[in-house]
Design an enzyme around this catalytic site. Sequence first.
Site, mmCIF file in Angstrom:
data_model
loop_
_atom_site.group_PDB
_atom_site.id
_atom_site.type_symbol
_atom_site.label_atom_id
_atom_site.label_comp_id
_atom_site.label_asym_id
_atom_site.label_seq_id
_atom_site.Cartn_x
_atom_site.Cartn_y
_atom_site.Cartn_z
ATOM 1 N N HIS A 243 1.015 -1.363 -0.002
ATOM 2 C CA HIS A 243 0.093 0.089 -0.125
ATOM 3 C C HIS A 243 0.707 1.332 -0.150
ATOM 4 O O HIS A 243 0.806 2.178 -0.933
ATOM 5 C CB HIS A 243 -1.020 0.020 1.190
HETATM 6 C C1 BDR Z 1 -3.316 0.809 5.396
HETATM 7 O O1 BDR Z 1 -3.356 0.197 6.480
HETATM 8 C C2 BDR Z 1 -2.069 -0.329 7.025
HETATM 9 O O2 BDR Z 1 -2.151 -1.745 7.393
HETATM 10 C C3 BDR Z 1 -1.113 -0.263 5.499
HETATM 11 O O3 BDR Z 1 -0.028 0.181 6.155
HETATM 12 C C4 BDR Z 1 -1.945 1.057 4.899
HETATM 13 O O4 BDR Z 1 -1.587 2.379 5.381
HETATM 14 C C5 BDR Z 1 -3.833 0.019 4.219
HETATM 15 O O5 BDR Z 1 -5.431 -0.170 4.320
#
Ligand code: BDR
Length: 315
Positions: A243
């Site tokens: 992400h």
């Molecule tokens: C987001 O949640 C976290 O687990 C990841 O780092 C990202 O920022 C994704 O939903």
Amino acid sequence: MVKSIIVDTDPSPDDAVAFLMALGSPDEIELLAITTVGGNVPLHHTTRNALKALELVGRQADVPVYAGAAGPMVRTLETAEYVHGETGFEGYDLPEPVATASDGFAPDKIVDLVMSRPEKTVTLCCLAPLTNIALAMAREPRLAARLEGIVLMGGARSEGGNVTPAAEYNIYVDPEAAKKVFECGAPIVMIPLDCTHTALTQKPRLDKLRAMGGPHMAAFYHLLEWNKRFDEKAWGMDGGPLHDPTVTAYLLKPELFKGRLVNVEISCDELTRGMTVVDWHSVTNRPKNALVLTEIDADGYFDLVIERLYAARKD
Ligand code: BDR
Ligand code: CA
């Protein structure tokens, strides 16, 4: 021109890759500070993880880490140990950091840094619940107008949520903060799950990352591999979504992404809490407050991640 940024984060491994890529890109990015917030795991872990990641690449003297809000503005923090493990860095034992966080409360430091620099020269890169950013904006009402912009990982357009059917984690955790940020008037780039769910840590990509060599690439191989196993089981995907490095990748190579300037509103209602309501087809007259990126060149993205993560290490 070199972009000055502040990274606001709740480090799990993908967050760490995002800010280390910034350190690996000195010709394009000046990282002014890392600010931590309670999110994936409690604040003491997110702050420690930021320090651990910096020490892993020998860069702890190059950027200050400021701890911020332990939890959302008006709600109780909902962590995500089920995704990232007890410490947020499950999957590889990194040594305890020697360095400590710098003095000062993250929202105050965000205000100080942005207000002391020339107008519209600082970009906030947000990889976590937006609590610190909203608190900074509450403390200094001129902050938003002073920013070059905000690039954030969060939300979803048509992909649906990853914590509820409606919401992505970062927006879900502190929707009141997200609402304040989306209404602030600064140019916003939103990178939602629609984009990150097509940027997966498939085996050949992780193998390529490890093959670069060096202890930090090995560490991230194992950390991301741990996340990958969870995501594959939970989502039936081939790999886990990487992400947060999309935010750094956008700063470095916006041409890897496609999106649309649209209106985004944040729901604070219970059923749809944290939903990013995206007016993709301009069916309202609401102001276009965010560039929402929904497509990514995943191979180009991983090449960039590997190159810049590798370059982060100072020997
Ligand atoms: C987001 O949640 C976290 O687990 C990841 O780092 C990202 O920022 C994704 O939903
Ligand atoms: Ca994050």
